[in-house]
Design a protein around this motif. Sequence first.
Motif, PDB file in Angstrom:
ATOM      1  N   GLN A  78      27.262  51.379  33.716  1.00 29.87           N
ATOM      2  CA  GLN A  78      26.349  50.758  32.758  1.00 29.87           C
ATOM      3  C   GLN A  78      27.090  49.797  31.833  1.00 29.87           C
TER       4      GLN A  78
ATOM      5  N   GLU B 141      18.229  50.215  36.770  1.00 32.67           N
ATOM      6  CA  GLU B 141      17.906  50.600  35.398  1.00 32.67           C
ATOM      7  C   GLU B 141      19.006  50.168  34.435  1.00 32.67           C
TER       8      GLU B 141
ATOM      9  N   GLY C  72      22.615  64.458  31.913  1.00 29.30           N
ATOM     10  CA  GLY C  72      22.984  64.525  33.319  1.00 29.30           C
ATOM     11  C   GLY C  72      23.654  63.288  33.880  1.00 29.30           C
ATOM     12  N   ALA C  73      23.985  62.313  33.021  1.00 33.35           N
ATOM     13  CA  ALA C  73      24.674  61.132  33.532  1.00 33.35           C
ATOM     14  C   ALA C  73      26.096  61.491  33.938  1.00 33.35           C
ATOM     15  N   ILE C  74      26.495  61.042  35.117  1.00 36.08           N
ATOM     16  CA  ILE C  74      27.839  61.277  35.634  1.00 36.08           C
ATOM     17  C   ILE C  74      28.746  60.199  35.047  1.00 36.08           C
TER      18      ILE C  74
ATOM     19  N   ILE D 113      18.621  52.572  42.434  1.00 34.44           N
ATOM     20  CA  ILE D 113      17.617  52.734  41.381  1.00 34.44           C
ATOM     21  C   ILE D 113      18.311  52.823  40.028  1.00 34.44           C
ATOM     22  N   MET D 114      19.376  53.628  40.001  1.00 31.85           N
ATOM     23  CA  MET D 114      20.098  53.834  38.758  1.00 31.85           C
ATOM     24  C   MET D 114      20.705  52.521  38.268  1.00 31.85           C
TER      25      MET D 114
ATOM     26  N   ARG E 194      19.975  55.104  47.894  1.00 35.12           N
ATOM     27  CA  ARG E 194      18.752  54.622  47.276  1.00 35.12           C
ATOM     28  C   ARG E 194      18.738  54.955  45.788  1.00 35.12           C
ATOM     29  N   SER E 195      19.094  56.201  45.463  1.00 37.16           N
ATOM     30  CA  SER E 195      19.021  56.580  44.054  1.00 37.16           C
ATOM     31  C   SER E 195      20.107  55.875  43.244  1.00 37.16           C
TER      32      SER E 195
ATOM     33  N   GLN F 249      28.407  56.717  36.223  1.00 37.03           N
ATOM     34  CA  GLN F 249      27.152  56.040  35.866  1.00 37.03           C
ATOM     35  C   GLN F 249      27.274  55.378  34.491  1.00 37.03           C
TER      36      GLN F 249
END
Lengths: 403, 252
Positions: free
Chosen positions: A327, A14, A318-320, A10-11, A6-7, A323
């Motif tokens: 993006q 975004e 905190g972005a891995i 969400i990410m 789920r997260s 991620q």
Amino acid sequence: MLDSIRSTFIMLGECVKMSLANILGNRVRSFLTVLGILIGVAAVIALITTVNGFSGSLSNSFSAMGAGTLTVTVTGSDLKSGLSTDDLAEIAAMGIVDGVTPSVALNARVSRGGSYETGISVSGKNGYYFTRNPDLLSRGRAINFTDEDNMTQVCIISPDMVEQFFYGVDPIGENLYIGSIPFTVVGLMTEEGSGNISDMMSGSPDILIPYTTALKLNSANVVTSFTVYLAAGVDSETASDALEARLEAMFSYEEDCFEIMNMSSIEDTMQNMLNMVSALLAGIASIALIVGGIGIMNMMLTTVTERTTEIGLKKALGAIPWQIQAQFLIESFLLSIIGGALGILLGLTLSLVLSKVMGTSFVISTFAIVLGAGFSAAVGIIFGWAPARKASRLNPIDALRSA
Amino acid sequence: MSMSILKRREHSPAPASGNPDAKDAFFRMEKINKFYQMGEEQAHILKDVDLSLDRGEYLSVLGPSGSGKSTLMNIIGCLDVANSGRYVLDGQVIEDLGEAELARIRSREIGFIFQNSQLLPRLTAQKNVELPLIYAGVPPRERRRRAREMLARVGLSDRMGHTPNQLSGGQQQRVAIARALVGNPTLLLADEPTGALDQKTGRQVMGLFRELNDEGRTIIMITHDMNIAKYARRVVHIIDGVLTEGGGTADA
């Protein structure tokens, strides 16, 4: 587990929003970046759609010329120079065959009263021919089976002949001499003629007479050219094979006695050639897609360099790495998908205009659209991969320090 | 020399079994060493740094540029790892961790405040504050609620929809503070937080820091400015990679 999926969504959602903001915030630059993809996709779509329209028109004119028919030309052997009426009846009786039309062609001197003309193309037909070509007559009656059987001396003439010999006179019921034999005009042909391929090849005859009469005029007793109309739903390839077998038997298995022309297979061959040409052109056009991809890659590399600080900051927050990579990948994917969509629109517009100009049919090809969209998506991912990877590997310390 | 340090680290017992302090400590650095390879030469940036902090402390690390304070900040902030030594933050041993694990610890434990507030220019104040929560995967509604709450806490309730260029330097830095707080980190880590501000605004930001500390936030502030460092309740000095305790400040 469910929570992390789920997260992740969400990410990613975004990421899509932020990417769109970046793309739209730099409209001119984004447009120039996707121009290559746009042109490439437009070219591929326009080519495929135009060729499709062209091949549609081609197949229409082919079926007008005689799809569902086989045209046989007999060269004959020493023993058997052509087909007898009985042979034709045998072929007409085959299950795959709806009917047979013999063509007996001759050149004759045609006269009426004091005027004459030499080298007029006269063709012998049977009654079946007229049932298959009902639009051929503009007035009068067709040649029928009684004419065939009785070798009557009747004829159907073209508008040219009317003009030549019957100026100011209603030709029907009048006489016309073919050679020295009088024929009664019973019908008139339309301007267009039959449009039938075998008639076209024999030079669109000006006078049609019963084929039995024509054979007598020719002092022949065999037919060397005829058209086989296939029964509904019969595959022309299969029919062609069956007909070939039957004809081979008739000619005692001697070689090269006849030739069967299958309009459908000629059409297939032409369609295949057209498809190959179209694939080749689309291949050339897709080079533009690769060039466009390089444009996107270049832009993304620039973006990564420009946004070094942003990347460093996001990492600090905190972005891995994946991620960050996602993006930038989403951004290049969106860029090229937008380019692809615009390209599809442009390509379809172009091919609509082209089809109007060339008078071909305009058919939107789902295949072309899927291809264009798929290609641009792939380009975005493939050419966005390296820049996105570069971004994800940036050291946050170096990235922040460069501010 | 460095071999012996490595060896010692390998054989050092787990904090729970060997050193009872390490387990309980909220923040504990032991014999932290950091080297940088500069061409042929190896620069020794941090030399056997020991530092311990309790929850709720307000510490400033004071040192001139080139003293190694940025490197120390990077290690404290889990942006970098030491070559040797032990670092325990909130019960977790930070060593030999991969990028992804470090990112997770940054996300959970640390709120960064940088010199130039480092806001993303295209995003509104609220969206900037939401950023850490996005990477933590917090659902949109809760994200918005927490961001608004934090912006209200730093006194920017009426500026949530503004983009950074519509905000003053002090307001930008307050947005950055809200962003650092929004993930409810155990440690606020500030790098020259007033460096880009005029004196008056700088004092306001320092006032806010003090308030946050009064609310129980643990703060480490890195600065080269004595006048700023004195706002903290405890000051340590770093010179040439060596950390020395400077005692409490005058008004602590």
